[in-house]
Design a protein around this motif. Structure first.
Motif, PDB file in Angstrom:
ATOM      1  N   GLY A  82     -36.960 -40.044  20.284  1.00 16.10           N
ATOM      2  CA  GLY A  82     -36.371 -38.848  20.882  1.00 16.10           C
ATOM      3  C   GLY A  82     -36.113 -37.726  19.903  1.00 16.10           C
ATOM      4  N   PHE A  83     -36.800 -37.767  18.756  1.00 11.09           N
ATOM      5  CA  PHE A  83     -36.622 -36.749  17.726  1.00 11.09           C
ATOM      6  C   PHE A  83     -37.927 -36.008  17.461  1.00 11.09           C
ATOM      7  CE2 PHE A  83     -33.408 -39.953  16.215  1.00 11.09           C
ATOM      8  CZ  PHE A  83     -32.281 -39.178  16.475  1.00 11.09           C
ATOM      9  N   GLY A  84     -37.799 -34.824  16.925  1.00 15.12           N
ATOM     10  CA  GLY A  84     -38.934 -34.051  16.459  1.00 15.12           C
ATOM     11  C   GLY A  84     -38.513 -33.271  15.225  1.00 15.12           C
ATOM     12  N   TRP A  85     -39.492 -32.708  14.543  1.00 17.91           N
ATOM     13  CA  TRP A  85     -39.232 -31.884  13.369  1.00 17.91           C
ATOM     14  C   TRP A  85     -39.720 -30.467  13.663  1.00 17.91           C
ATOM     15  CZ3 TRP A  85     -36.495 -33.651   9.358  1.00 17.91           C
ATOM     16  CH2 TRP A  85     -36.466 -35.032   9.092  1.00 17.91           C
ATOM     17  N   VAL A  86     -38.914 -29.473  13.332  1.00 19.20           N
ATOM     18  CA  VAL A  86     -39.341 -28.086  13.443  1.00 19.20           C
ATOM     19  C   VAL A  86     -39.144 -27.405  12.092  1.00 19.20           C
ATOM     20  CG1 VAL A  86     -38.883 -27.891  15.908  1.00 19.20           C
ATOM     21  CG2 VAL A  86     -37.099 -27.277  14.296  1.00 19.20           C
ATOM     22  N   VAL A  87     -39.988 -26.441  11.823  1.00 21.11           N
ATOM     23  CA  VAL A  87     -39.888 -25.672  10.587  1.00 21.11           C
ATOM     24  C   VAL A  87     -38.829 -24.594  10.790  1.00 21.11           C
ATOM     25  CG1 VAL A  87     -41.108 -24.121   9.016  1.00 21.11           C
ATOM     26  CG2 VAL A  87     -42.295 -26.101   9.986  1.00 21.11           C
ATOM     27  N   SER A  88     -37.845 -24.559   9.896  1.00 22.97           N
ATOM     28  CA  SER A  88     -36.802 -23.532  10.003  1.00 22.97           C
ATOM     29  C   SER A  88     -36.978 -22.416   8.977  1.00 22.97           C
ATOM     30  CB  SER A  88     -35.410 -24.152   9.861  1.00 22.97           C
ATOM     31  OG  SER A  88     -35.252 -24.735   8.591  1.00 22.97           O
ATOM     32  N   SER A  89     -37.607 -22.721   7.845  1.00 27.73           N
ATOM     33  CA  SER A  89     -37.842 -21.710   6.796  1.00 27.73           C
ATOM     34  C   SER A  89     -39.102 -22.084   6.024  1.00 27.73           C
ATOM     35  CB  SER A  89     -36.689 -21.667   5.794  1.00 27.73           C
ATOM     36  OG  SER A  89     -35.483 -21.351   6.412  1.00 27.73           O
ATOM     37  N   VAL A  90     -39.778 -21.063   5.531  1.00 31.06           N
ATOM     38  CA  VAL A  90     -40.974 -21.275   4.710  1.00 31.06           C
ATOM     39  C   VAL A  90     -40.968 -20.271   3.579  1.00 31.06           C
ATOM     40  CG1 VAL A  90     -43.503 -21.225   4.644  1.00 31.06           C
ATOM     41  CG2 VAL A  90     -42.352 -22.007   6.711  1.00 31.06           C
ATOM     42  N   GLN A  91     -41.319 -20.748   2.393  1.00 27.99           N
ATOM     43  CA  GLN A  91     -41.552 -19.868   1.236  1.00 27.99           C
ATOM     44  C   GLN A  91     -42.962 -20.164   0.752  1.00 27.99           C
ATOM     45  OE1 GLN A  91     -39.701 -17.483  -0.499  1.00 27.99           O
ATOM     46  NE2 GLN A  91     -41.548 -17.208  -1.706  1.00 27.99           N
ATOM     47  N   MET A  92     -43.822 -19.147   0.772  1.00 29.45           N
ATOM     48  CA  MET A  92     -45.194 -19.326   0.318  1.00 29.45           C
ATOM     49  C   MET A  92     -45.505 -18.284  -0.747  1.00 29.45           C
ATOM     50  SD  MET A  92     -47.120 -20.272   3.853  1.00 29.45           S
ATOM     51  CE  MET A  92     -48.324 -21.313   3.053  1.00 29.45           C
ATOM     52  N   ASN A  93     -46.104 -18.738  -1.833  1.00 30.56           N
ATOM     53  CA  ASN A  93     -46.470 -17.870  -2.942  1.00 30.56           C
ATOM     54  C   ASN A  93     -47.981 -17.956  -3.127  1.00 30.56           C
ATOM     55  OD1 ASN A  93     -43.597 -17.494  -3.644  1.00 30.56           O
ATOM     56  ND2 ASN A  93     -43.746 -19.652  -4.199  1.00 30.56           N
ATOM     57  N   TYR A  94     -48.683 -16.893  -2.779  1.00 27.61           N
ATOM     58  CA  TYR A  94     -50.140 -16.882  -2.879  1.00 27.61           C
ATOM     59  C   TYR A  94     -50.550 -16.488  -4.298  1.00 27.61           C
ATOM     60  CZ  TYR A  94     -49.679 -17.054   2.130  1.00 27.61           C
ATOM     61  OH  TYR A  94     -49.327 -17.430   3.395  1.00 27.61           O
ATOM     62  N   LYS A  95     -51.449 -17.290  -4.875  1.00 24.60           N
ATOM     63  CA  LYS A  95     -51.883 -17.046  -6.255  1.00 24.60           C
ATOM     64  C   LYS A  95     -53.328 -16.555  -6.329  1.00 24.60           C
ATOM     65  CE  LYS A  95     -48.005 -18.865  -7.657  1.00 24.60           C
ATOM     66  NZ  LYS A  95     -46.941 -18.091  -8.245  1.00 24.60           N
ATOM     67  N   VAL A 151     -31.400 -31.174   6.996  1.00 27.23           N
ATOM     68  CA  VAL A 151     -32.592 -30.454   6.541  1.00 27.23           C
ATOM     69  C   VAL A 151     -33.382 -31.298   5.552  1.00 27.23           C
ATOM     70  CG1 VAL A 151     -33.445 -28.377   5.369  1.00 27.23           C
ATOM     71  CG2 VAL A 151     -31.436 -28.227   6.844  1.00 27.23           C
ATOM     72  N   CYS A 152     -34.697 -31.247   5.694  1.00 31.69           N
ATOM     73  CA  CYS A 152     -35.600 -31.884   4.736  1.00 31.69           C
ATOM     74  C   CYS A 152     -36.470 -30.778   4.136  1.00 31.69           C
ATOM     75  CB  CYS A 152     -36.474 -32.914   5.444  1.00 31.69           C
ATOM     76  SG  CYS A 152     -37.670 -33.712   4.369  1.00 31.69           S
ATOM     77  N   ARG A 153     -36.340 -30.554   2.831  1.00 29.30           N
ATOM     78  CA  ARG A 153     -37.167 -29.563   2.147  1.00 29.30           C
ATOM     79  C   ARG A 153     -38.366 -30.248   1.523  1.00 29.30           C
ATOM     80  NH1 ARG A 153     -34.965 -24.609  -1.207  1.00 29.30           N
ATOM     81  NH2 ARG A 153     -34.690 -23.962   0.953  1.00 29.30           N
ATOM     82  N   VAL A 154     -39.543 -29.753   1.871  1.00 35.17           N
ATOM     83  CA  VAL A 154     -40.808 -30.292   1.372  1.00 35.17           C
ATOM     84  C   VAL A 154     -41.487 -29.223   0.529  1.00 35.17           C
ATOM     85  CG1 VAL A 154     -43.082 -31.173   2.014  1.00 35.17           C
ATOM     86  CG2 VAL A 154     -41.076 -31.823   3.361  1.00 35.17           C
ATOM     87  N   ALA A 155     -41.718 -29.530  -0.733  1.00 35.28           N
ATOM     88  CA  ALA A 155     -42.437 -28.629  -1.632  1.00 35.28           C
ATOM     89  C   ALA A 155     -43.931 -28.926  -1.529  1.00 35.28           C
ATOM     90  CB  ALA A 155     -41.962 -28.822  -3.066  1.00 35.28           C
ATOM     91  N   PHE A 156     -44.753 -27.917  -1.791  1.00 33.26           N
ATOM     92  CA  PHE A 156     -46.199 -28.125  -1.710  1.00 33.26           C
ATOM     93  C   PHE A 156     -46.923 -27.270  -2.736  1.00 33.26           C
ATOM     94  CE2 PHE A 156     -45.700 -24.293   0.706  1.00 33.26           C
ATOM     95  CZ  PHE A 156     -46.836 -23.562   0.417  1.00 33.26           C
ATOM     96  N   THR A 157     -48.135 -27.719  -3.054  1.00 36.08           N
ATOM     97  CA  THR A 157     -49.103 -26.912  -3.791  1.00 36.08           C
ATOM     98  C   THR A 157     -50.448 -27.082  -3.094  1.00 36.08           C
ATOM     99  OG1 THR A 157     -49.685 -28.707  -5.328  1.00 36.08           O
ATOM    100  CG2 THR A 157     -47.952 -27.170  -6.039  1.00 36.08           C
ATOM    101  N   ILE A 158     -51.243 -26.038  -3.152  1.00 36.07           N
ATOM    102  CA  ILE A 158     -52.623 -26.087  -2.667  1.00 36.07           C
ATOM    103  C   ILE A 158     -53.491 -25.637  -3.829  1.00 36.07           C
ATOM    104  CG2 ILE A 158     -54.311 -25.161  -1.040  1.00 36.07           C
ATOM    105  CD1 ILE A 158     -51.981 -24.762   0.951  1.00 36.07           C
ATOM    106  N   TRP A 178     -42.458 -24.009  -0.300  1.00 39.17           N
ATOM    107  CA  TRP A 178     -41.705 -25.074   0.342  1.00 39.17           C
ATOM    108  C   TRP A 178     -41.507 -24.779   1.823  1.00 39.17           C
ATOM    109  CZ3 TRP A 178     -37.527 -22.721   2.369  1.00 39.17           C
ATOM    110  CH2 TRP A 178     -36.966 -21.653   1.689  1.00 39.17           C
ATOM    111  N   PHE A 179     -41.231 -25.835   2.565  1.00 40.34           N
ATOM    112  CA  PHE A 179     -40.898 -25.774   3.987  1.00 40.34           C
ATOM    113  C   PHE A 179     -39.561 -26.468   4.169  1.00 40.34           C
ATOM    114  CE2 PHE A 179     -45.261 -24.886   4.251  1.00 40.34           C
ATOM    115  CZ  PHE A 179     -45.685 -24.672   5.559  1.00 40.34           C
ATOM    116  N   ASP A 180     -38.680 -25.895   4.965  1.00 38.12           N
ATOM    117  CA  ASP A 180     -37.475 -26.593   5.406  1.00 38.12           C
ATOM    118  C   ASP A 180     -37.723 -27.061   6.832  1.00 38.12           C
ATOM    119  OD1 ASP A 180     -36.062 -26.262   3.083  1.00 38.12           O
ATOM    120  OD2 ASP A 180     -34.800 -24.638   3.834  1.00 38.12           O
ATOM    121  N   TYR A 181     -37.576 -28.359   7.041  1.00 30.47           N
ATOM    122  CA  TYR A 181     -37.730 -28.959   8.363  1.00 30.47           C
ATOM    123  C   TYR A 181     -36.363 -29.384   8.865  1.00 30.47           C
ATOM    124  CZ  TYR A 181     -42.726 -29.486   7.322  1.00 30.47           C
ATOM    125  OH  TYR A 181     -44.040 -29.260   7.002  1.00 30.47           O
ATOM    126  N   VAL A 182     -36.102 -29.124  10.131  1.00 29.46           N
ATOM    127  CA  VAL A 182     -34.869 -29.546  10.776  1.00 29.46           C
ATOM    128  C   VAL A 182     -35.239 -30.539  11.859  1.00 29.46           C
ATOM    129  CG1 VAL A 182     -32.904 -28.783  12.166  1.00 29.46           C
ATOM    130  CG2 VAL A 182     -33.755 -27.342  10.317  1.00 29.46           C
TER     131      VAL A 182
END
Length: 141
Positions: free
Chosen positions: A60-73, A95-102, A115-119
């Motif tokens: 009965g749960f889901g995750w939604v994105v509440s905030s995003v920070q993206m830095n294009y290089k 809140v679960c903060r997930v960092a990423f690199t591409i 990073w993305f903040d998921y609620v």
């Protein structure tokens, strides 16, 4: 977000730039980077954490994105293979903060990070919910 002292694992997913990812400037449109991270997380939840999104839905749960920070290089272009690395940076009770690199797979150069903040939400009410302790424990790999 309150910092915790847990170190979390980082996982990697490979993808390739498709023709529908390209914008009028002939490189990947900025919105597609969000899609790349979301797709990688979806795969990694099942493959690496052993708790796929379907398990949350069953509870009965889901995750939604509440905030995003993206830095294009630098841009990705049609046909480029790239690696999406993600890892939990921090988990609080809400809140679960997930960092990423591409990174471009061939050059190894960073194309985007952030990073993305998921609620977590209760699917019955559509409102934010506390992240259950067993989920926090399970994702602390």
């Amino acid at each position: 977000m309150t910092e915790n002292k847990i170190t979390y694992s980082t996982f990697e997913t490979e993808h390739r730039v498709r023709p529908d990812d390209i914008d009028l400037f002939q490189h990947v449109h900025s919105s597609r980077y969000i899609d790349y991270v979301l797709a990688a997380r979806y795969e990694q939840m099942e493959q690496h954490y052993g708790m796929a999104m379907e398990k949350f839905l069953e509870r009965g749960f889901g995750w939604v994105v509440s905030s995003v920070q993206m830095n294009y290089k630098r841009p990705l272009n049609l046909g480029d293979y790239f690696l999406v690395r993600t890892g939990i940076n921090n988990i609080t009770e809400r809140v679960c903060r997930v960092a990423f690199t591409i990174n471009n797979k061939v050059t190894g150069k960073l194309c985007c990070d952030g990073w993305f903040d998921y609620v977590m939400i209760d699917l019955k009410t559509g409102r934010g919910a506390r992240i259950p302790e067993d989920v926090i424990e399970h994702y602390s790999v």
